[in-house]
Design a protein around this motif. Structure first.
Motif, PDB file in Angstrom:
ATOM      1  N   LYS A 107      41.378  27.865  30.326  1.00 13.17           N
ATOM      2  CA  LYS A 107      40.179  28.606  29.953  1.00 13.17           C
ATOM      3  C   LYS A 107      39.664  28.247  28.565  1.00 13.17           C
ATOM      4  CE  LYS A 107      43.268  31.350  30.176  1.00 13.17           C
ATOM      5  NZ  LYS A 107      44.748  31.285  30.178  1.00 13.17           N
ATOM      6  N   VAL A 134      40.195  31.799  34.998  1.00 12.51           N
ATOM      7  CA  VAL A 134      39.777  33.185  34.789  1.00 12.51           C
ATOM      8  C   VAL A 134      40.445  34.075  35.825  1.00 12.51           C
ATOM      9  CG1 VAL A 134      37.842  34.799  34.681  1.00 12.51           C
ATOM     10  CG2 VAL A 134      37.540  32.455  33.871  1.00 12.51           C
ATOM     11  N   ALA A 135      41.223  35.038  35.353  1.00  6.85           N
ATOM     12  CA  ALA A 135      41.808  36.073  36.201  1.00  6.85           C
ATOM     13  C   ALA A 135      42.807  35.537  37.225  1.00  6.85           C
ATOM     14  CB  ALA A 135      40.713  36.882  36.908  1.00  6.85           C
ATOM     15  N   LEU A 160      40.471  41.475  31.374  1.00  3.41           N
ATOM     16  CA  LEU A 160      40.608  40.037  31.542  1.00  3.41           C
ATOM     17  C   LEU A 160      41.899  39.478  30.960  1.00  3.41           C
ATOM     18  CD1 LEU A 160      36.927  39.067  30.622  1.00  3.41           C
ATOM     19  CD2 LEU A 160      37.924  39.268  32.904  1.00  3.41           C
ATOM     20  N   ASN A 161      42.739  40.335  30.386  1.00  2.00           N
ATOM     21  CA  ASN A 161      43.988  39.853  29.810  1.00  2.00           C
ATOM     22  C   ASN A 161      45.136  40.747  30.248  1.00  2.00           C
ATOM     23  OD1 ASN A 161      46.089  39.937  27.357  1.00  2.00           O
ATOM     24  ND2 ASN A 161      45.168  37.912  27.473  1.00  2.00           N
ATOM     25  N   ALA A 204      40.749  36.785  26.281  1.00  2.52           N
ATOM     26  CA  ALA A 204      39.741  37.497  27.085  1.00  2.52           C
ATOM     27  C   ALA A 204      38.343  36.993  26.773  1.00  2.52           C
ATOM     28  CB  ALA A 204      39.841  38.998  26.830  1.00  2.52           C
ATOM     29  N   LYS A 207      37.578  33.790  28.659  1.00  2.31           N
ATOM     30  CA  LYS A 207      37.268  34.062  30.065  1.00  2.31           C
ATOM     31  C   LYS A 207      35.892  34.705  30.221  1.00  2.31           C
ATOM     32  CE  LYS A 207      42.207  34.774  30.943  1.00  2.31           C
ATOM     33  NZ  LYS A 207      43.257  35.779  31.192  1.00  2.31           N
ATOM     34  N   LEU A 208      35.561  35.624  29.323  1.00  2.00           N
ATOM     35  CA  LEU A 208      34.275  36.314  29.416  1.00  2.00           C
ATOM     36  C   LEU A 208      33.122  35.332  29.282  1.00  2.00           C
ATOM     37  CD1 LEU A 208      32.897  39.143  29.600  1.00  2.00           C
ATOM     38  CD2 LEU A 208      32.777  39.069  27.099  1.00  2.00           C
ATOM     39  N   LEU A 211      32.634  33.560  32.568  1.00  3.73           N
ATOM     40  CA  LEU A 211      32.013  34.433  33.566  1.00  3.73           C
ATOM     41  C   LEU A 211      30.528  34.637  33.286  1.00  3.73           C
ATOM     42  CD1 LEU A 211      34.713  37.229  34.066  1.00  3.73           C
ATOM     43  CD2 LEU A 211      34.137  35.354  35.625  1.00  3.73           C
ATOM     44  N   ASN A 288      44.539  42.087  36.272  1.00  2.00           N
ATOM     45  CA  ASN A 288      43.155  41.877  35.857  1.00  2.00           C
ATOM     46  C   ASN A 288      42.216  42.532  36.850  1.00  2.00           C
ATOM     47  OD1 ASN A 288      43.072  38.527  34.324  1.00  2.00           O
ATOM     48  ND2 ASN A 288      44.257  40.340  33.815  1.00  2.00           N
ATOM     49  N   VAL A 290      37.729  42.673  37.513  1.00  2.00           N
ATOM     50  CA  VAL A 290      36.394  42.301  37.067  1.00  2.00           C
ATOM     51  C   VAL A 290      35.369  43.031  37.926  1.00  2.00           C
ATOM     52  CG1 VAL A 290      34.742  40.412  36.750  1.00  2.00           C
ATOM     53  CG2 VAL A 290      37.175  40.021  36.332  1.00  2.00           C
ATOM     54  N   GLY A 306      46.570  38.649  37.380  1.00  3.84           N
ATOM     55  CA  GLY A 306      45.802  37.795  36.490  1.00  3.84           C
ATOM     56  C   GLY A 306      46.582  36.626  35.934  1.00  3.84           C
TER      57      GLY A 306
END
Length: 434
Positions: A107, A134-135, A160-161, A204, A207-208, A211, A288, A290, A306
């Motif tokens: 990531k 991610v996740a 996300l973590n 996190a 990953k955010l 996304l 995780n 989302v 996750g």
């Protein structure tokens, strides 16, 4: 059946060995679903002599992972080395340049270099896949880029973590303080020896940003993610939140701000108070989740493991299967050149309620100074709790919840109080999800 898809695997840690086990164990099933066998032809890692619990004797060993990008018998390179730069970046650039498909669980690499790599992969006509970035084993990237492709998505947020979620939910269950639970998480393998990226929210945030690019068709902007971790959360905060009807979770939120002429991108990772009735309040341990909100699909919740060798390896192999089927697709659900550049959204005008924790000396006048600062900044106080007796340092905790108002007002109150001898520590401000 078609000719095998040959892969080379760089990185034989937990996930890499999980990929080997999965491909070997489910070889026949994977071949039927991919329409062709998937075959590992070469592997690479730093220590050739290490016992990894899997038999690697049937694969060529490359001391230099970059050599795998030059092999004529390799169709896809799988990068599981880790790190945003260095050997990982050199490897993926080389793989794309030599016409190899690329699968990664990295990531940090995608968050920092995703735009460059996507443009290069599209120009070279090769696939670049990163579902596992991610996740873990949750198919959230595929869900957003394929299942929700027809929707305009205005908001994506979640936990996300897994390390942070394990720490916070364990503090909630046991009443233990942050440092004790972190040490336990490290002993159990949920946290790294150096947990900074996890507990300070960087992982996190990586990953955010990924996304957000997929959900909104926006250019990757990891550098604009407002990030705060959980290292300052105390057991007392967990207790006060529970009294008020909330749990504390590290939440990453990305959404489109349309308050100005051009849309702007809001991205934030920080601990929040989440009400008991919210789906994210019940996500415990290293899990995780989302949430994505689309204009026709409504609210979708993706939840699952996750991290871990099994779930993450599953996501890696799913990407390999897609490539075996001939499914390339745009890296971020649309061509990199069509991703919209968005400036970061201002946050001061955002409305919401806040939890604020003060650590103060136990003496007269302190509470009056704090409430005066709130008054002068036009912050309305909904409730205020002072924890009983002072601790060994003669300090007490005051926690308050504000009425809904602009975030800029709370920031102004903190500015007024900055440097005051009525504060024994920097206040902790957490937003409340309603």
């Amino acid at each position: 059946m078609a000719e095998p898809l040959n892969i080379a695997l760089a990185g034989l840690g937990t996930v890499g060995t999980g990929v080997v086990r999965l491909i070997e164990t489910n070889a026949e099933l994977i071949a039927r679903r991919a329409g062709r066998p998937i075959r590992i032809v070469a592997v690479s890692a730093r220590d050739r002599t290490k016992d990894r619990g899997v038999d690697l004797s049937g694969y060529d060993w490359e001391d230099d992972p970059d050599a795998m990008t030059l092999r004529d018998d390799v169709d896809v390179v799988v990068e599981l080395v880790g790190g945003s730069d260095g050997p990982a970046l050199t490897l993926v650039r080389g793989a794309i340049a030599h016409g190899k498909g690329l699968v990664t669980a990295n990531k940090a690499l995608i968050a920092h270099h995703g735009m460059e790599l996507a443009a290069s992969a599209e120009k070279a006509g090769v696939a670049l896949k990163f579902e596992a970035a991610v996740a873990g084993g949750i198919p959230v990237i595929k869900g957003l880029s394929e299942g929700a492709a027809a929707n305009a998505i205005d908001r994506v947020y979640g936990i996300l973590n897994g390390t942070c979620n394990y720490i916070l939910s364990t503090m909630e269950d046991t009443g233990a303080d942050f440092g004790d639970v972190l040490a336990d998480a490290q002993r159990l393998g949920y946290a790294e020896a150096d947990p900074t990226f996890d507990i300070e929210g960087v992982d996190a945030a990586h990953k955010l940003s990924i996304l957000a690019a997929i959900a909104f068709g926006a250019r990757l902007r990891f550098d604009t993610v407002e990030t705060m971790g959980i290292s300052r959360v105390k057991a007392a905060d967990i207790e006060q939140a529970h009294t008020l009807g909330y749990v504390i979770r590290l939440i990453g939120t990305a959404e489109i701000d349309r308050s100005e002429a051009a849309p702007r991108l809001f991205q934030r990772v920080r601990p929040h108070l989440v009400p008991f009735g919210h789906p994210l309040a019940h996500v415990d341990g290293p899990t995780n989740a989302v949430v994505a909100e689309g204009n026709f699909m409504g609210r979708l919740l993706f939840q699952g493991a996750g991290a871990g060798d099994g779930p993450t390896a599953s996501a890696v192999v799913a990407d390999i299967i897609d490539i075996a089927r001939g499914e390339k697709g745009a890296t971020f659900s649309m061509p990199a050149g069509e991703l919209e550049p968005m400036e970061p959204a201002p946050t001061g005008h955002r409305l919401g309620r806040s939890y604020i924790r003060f650590t103060v000396p136990d003496r007269p006048g302190v509470l009056a100074e704090i409430t005066a600062a709130m008054r002068d900044a036009n912050v309305s106080i909904e409730s205020l709790i002072q924890k009983g007796d002072p601790d060994d340092d003669g300090e007490v905790i005051i926690a308050m919840v504000t009425h809904e108002g602009p975030e800029s007002a709370v920031s102004e109150a903190m500015r007024i109080l900055e440097g005051s001898d009525s504060l024994a520590a920097q206040p902790l401000v957490m937003q409340i999800i309603d």
